[in-house]
Design an enzyme around this catalytic site. Structure first.
Site, short mmCIF file in Angstrom:
data_model
loop_
_atom_site.label_atom_id
_atom_site.label_comp_id
_atom_site.label_asym_id
_atom_site.label_seq_id
_atom_site.Cartn_x
_atom_site.Cartn_y
_atom_site.Cartn_z
NE ARG A 1 -2.67 -1.42 -0.96
CZ ARG A 1 -2.93 -2.83 -1.08
NH1 ARG A 1 -3.29 -3.55 -0.16
NH2 ARG A 1 -2.34 -3.66 -2.00
CB CYS B 1 -8.87 -0.87 4.22
SG CYS B 1 -9.64 -2.45 3.92
CD GLU C 1 -5.07 0.99 2.55
OE1 GLU C 1 -4.84 0.04 3.35
OE2 GLU C 1 -5.71 1.14 1.57
C1 LIG Z 1 -15.32 1.43 -1.66
C2 LIG Z 1 -13.98 1.63 -1.40
C3 LIG Z 1 -13.16 0.40 -1.59
C4 LIG Z 1 -11.82 0.49 -1.67
N1 LIG Z 1 -11.21 -0.85 -2.06
C5 LIG Z 1 -9.91 -0.58 -1.89
C6 LIG Z 1 -9.16 -1.77 -2.08
O1 LIG Z 1 -9.45 -3.05 -2.32
N2 LIG Z 1 -7.37 -1.60 -2.19
C7 LIG Z 1 -6.96 -0.69 -2.06
O2 LIG Z 1 -5.57 -0.50 -2.23
N3 LIG Z 1 -7.72 0.70 -1.84
C8 LIG Z 1 -9.14 0.56 -1.85
N4 LIG Z 1 -9.93 1.85 -1.48
C9 LIG Z 1 -8.99 2.94 -1.24
C10 LIG Z 1 -8.80 3.56 -2.63
O3 LIG Z 1 -9.56 3.18 -3.57
C11 LIG Z 1 -7.34 3.54 -2.89
O4 LIG Z 1 -6.43 3.99 -2.20
C12 LIG Z 1 -6.96 4.55 -4.39
O5 LIG Z 1 -5.82 4.02 -4.87
C13 LIG Z 1 -7.36 5.82 -4.15
O6 LIG Z 1 -7.09 6.52 -5.41
P1 LIG Z 1 -7.83 8.22 -5.73
O7 LIG Z 1 -7.37 8.37 -6.88
O8 LIG Z 1 -9.12 8.12 -5.16
O9 LIG Z 1 -6.59 8.86 -4.66
P2 LIG Z 1 -7.20 10.12 -3.57
O10 LIG Z 1 -7.99 9.50 -2.46
O11 LIG Z 1 -7.61 11.20 -4.39
O12 LIG Z 1 -5.70 10.43 -3.01
C14 LIG Z 1 -5.14 9.38 -2.22
C15 LIG Z 1 -3.86 10.14 -2.18
O13 LIG Z 1 -2.93 10.05 -3.28
C16 LIG Z 1 -2.23 11.01 -3.71
N5 LIG Z 1 -2.39 11.16 -5.11
C17 LIG Z 1 -3.60 11.18 -5.70
N6 LIG Z 1 -3.53 11.26 -7.54
C18 LIG Z 1 -2.07 11.60 -7.35
C19 LIG Z 1 -1.10 11.75 -8.32
N7 LIG Z 1 -1.40 11.82 -9.70
N8 LIG Z 1 0.12 12.04 -7.97
C20 LIG Z 1 0.70 12.08 -6.64
N9 LIG Z 1 -0.25 11.82 -5.72
C21 LIG Z 1 -1.52 11.61 -5.85
C22 LIG Z 1 -3.42 12.29 -3.05
O14 LIG Z 1 -2.62 13.41 -2.96
C23 LIG Z 1 -3.46 11.49 -1.68
O15 LIG Z 1 -2.37 11.61 -0.68
C24 LIG Z 1 -10.97 1.59 -1.48
C25 LIG Z 1 -11.84 2.81 -1.33
C26 LIG Z 1 -13.04 2.62 -1.41
C27 LIG Z 1 -14.17 3.95 -1.24
#
Ligand SMILES: Cc1cc2nc3c(=O)[nH]c(=O)nc-3n(C[C@H](O)[C@H](O)[C@H](O)COP(=O)(O)OP(=O)(O)OC[C@H]3O[C@@H](n4cnc5c(N)ncnc54)[C@H](O)[C@@H]3O)c2cc1C
Length: 314
Positions: free
Chosen positions: A169, A217, A300
Site C-alpha cells: 500500500r 480500508c 492507510e
Molecule cells: C469502496 C472502496 C473500496 C476500496 N477498496 C480498496 C482496495 O481494495 N484496495 C486498495 O488499495 N484501496 C481501496 N480503496 C481505497 C482507494 O480506492 C485507493 O487508495 C485508491 O488508490 C485511491 O485513489 P484516488 O485516485 O481516489 O486517490 P485520492 O484518494 O484522491 O488520493 C489519495 C492520495 O494519493 C495522492 N494522489 C492522488 N493522485 C495523485 C497523483 N496523480 N500524483 C501524486 N499523488 C496523488 C493524494 O494526494 C493522496 O495523498 C477503496 C476505497 C473505497 C471507497
C-alpha cells in the site's frame, strides 16, 4: 481551442471555496481548487503553491471539516485522461486522471488480463500508483513498467519499475505528481479475463460494504512482531479488520461515523457525519486494538488538515 479545452498555462482557472469531493461525502472545502489540463498547467500550479495537494478520486481521503487553505489540484480532467492500449503486446499507457474502473473495463474488452484483479477499487490511475492499490489478488506494482511524474521543481521524470520502491500500500512517490503510468498486461482469451473479473468483483462485493460511503480500508494490515494465535504468526501481516473485529468494535459509532458491520476495517459515514467524527472514531479503534493486542495500527487513509503542517498519512 475553446476556453474549456485550452491546455495552456494561461488558461488555468482557480476556483474558490469548492467542497473537496471524496468518497466519504463529508469534509471541508478547498480555499483554492484548480482543474489541471496539462503539464504546463501543473507547473503553473506549482508557481502558485509549491506544496499543493493532489486530488484523484478522493477514494482514500478525508478532508478536515475546516477545509484546507493550500491549493488543491484535481487531475480528473480531459487533459489527463489519455489511454493507449496495444492489444498485441499488452502494453497499456494511461494518464494519471483516468478512472481505474474504466481502464479495467477497456482492458477486459481488449482481452488483456492482469488489471481486472483491481476490480471494485475506486481510483484514478495516479492515486492507484501512489497508494499501490491492491487486494487479495494483486496490486498495481505487479503490473507497472514505468511511471512518469513531475517533481515540485517542475521537472518531469520517467522511472522504470526497478527504480520504484513499491511496498504494501505504498509507492514512496508521494513527493511527486504522477502524470502517467505504463502497465504490462497479458493478452489472453476474452472470456477468461471476464471470468476473472467477475470472480474478483464478487469476492470484493461479498466481503466489503461497497454501497456505503467510505474510503475503503482505514488501516494498513500490520506486520506482527509477536504471534496472535487467532490472527497470524509473528513476522506475518495480520488483517487489521480481524483485529478490530476481535476487539468488538464492529458497529461502534461516533455520531454519523460507524465501524462497518460488514468489514471492520471500513468506517462508513452518513450525511450528518463530520470529518471530526471519523477522526475520533479512528482514534477510539486504534486505542482499543492497542489495549487488547499491543498492536499500533497505522492509517492507510490520507487526511488533509491545516491543523497539521503536512498531509497526514502513515
Ligand atoms: C469502496 C472502496 C473500496 C476500496 N477498496 C480498496 C482496495 O481494495 N484496495 C486498495 O488499495 N484501496 C481501496 N480503496 C481505497 C482507494 O480506492 C485507493 O487508495 C485508491 O488508490 C485511491 O485513489 P484516488 O485516485 O481516489 O486517490 P485520492 O484518494 O484522491 O488520493 C489519495 C492520495 O494519493 C495522492 N494522489 C492522488 N493522485 C495523485 C497523483 N496523480 N500524483 C501524486 N499523488 C496523488 C493524494 O494526494 C493522496 O495523498 C477503496 C476505497 C473505497 C471507497
Amino acid at each position: 481551442l475553446s476556453q474549456s479545452t485550452d491546455q495552456s498555462a494561461s488558461a488555468l482557472k482557480i476556483e474558490r471555496d469548492i467542497p473537496v469531493s471524496t468518497w466519504f461525502h463529508i469534509g471541508g472545502s478547498a480555499t483554492q481548487l484548480a482543474r489541471a489540463q496539462s503539464i504546463e498547467q501543473l507547473i503553473a500550479c506549482l508557481e502558485i503553491d509549491q506544496d499543493f495537494y493532489i486530488l484523484g478520486e478522493g477514494a482514500n481521503l478525508l478532508v478536515d471539516d475546516d477545509g484546507v487553505d493550500s491549493l488543491v489540484v484535481s487531475l480528473q480532467n480531459d487533459g489527463f485522461r489519455d489511454v493507449s492500449i496495444d492489444e498485441t503486446t499488452g502494453v497499456v499507457r494511461a494518464s494519471a486522471g483516468v478512472a481505474l474502473p474504466n481502464l479495467i473495463s477497456r482492458c477486459v474488452r481488449a482481452g488483456l488480463g492482469g488489471l481486472e484483479v483491481l476490480a471494485g477499487i475506486p481510483a484514478t490511475v495516479g492515486g492507484a500508483v501512489i497508494m499501490n492499490a491492491g487486494g487479495a489478488f494483486g496490486s498495481v506494482a505487479d503490473l507497472i513498467v514505468e511511471v512518469t511524474a513531475l517533481d515540485r521543481a517542475g521537472r518531469l521524470h520517467t522511472f522504470d519499475r526497478s527504480q520504484i520502491d513499491f511496498d504494501y500500500r505504498q509507492s514512496r512517490l508521494n513527493h511527486l505528481i504522477v502524470t502517467e503510468a505504463v502497465l504490462q498486461l497479458h493478452p489472453m482469451d476474452k472470456e477468461l479475463v471476464k471470468r476473472s473479473l467477475n470472480k474478483c468483483m464478487s469476492y470484493k462485493s461479498d466481503s466489503q460494504p461497497l454501497s456505503d460511503k467510505s474510503a475503503g480500508c482505514v488501516f494498513k494490515n500490520p506486520m506482527l512482531s509477536e504471534s496472535i494465535p487467532e490472527v497470524a504468526q509473528a513476522g506475518q501481516r495480520a488483517g487489521a479488520g480481524k483485529l478490530i473485529d476481535l476487539t468488538g468494535c464492529k458497529g461502534m459509532a461516533v455520531h454519523g461515523a460507524q465501524v462497518s458491520q460488514v468489514h471492520a476495517n471500513f468506517i462508513t459515514t452518513t450525511k450528518d457525519a463530520k470529518a471530526s467524527h471519523v477522526i475520533e472514531l479512528i482514534s477510539q479503534v486504534e486505542n482499543q486494538v492497542f489495549d487488547r493486542f499491543g498492536v499500533r495500527l497505522k492509517r492507510e487513509l490520507v487526511i488533509w488538515s491545516d491543523k497539521h503542517p503536512m498531509e497526514t498519512s502513515s
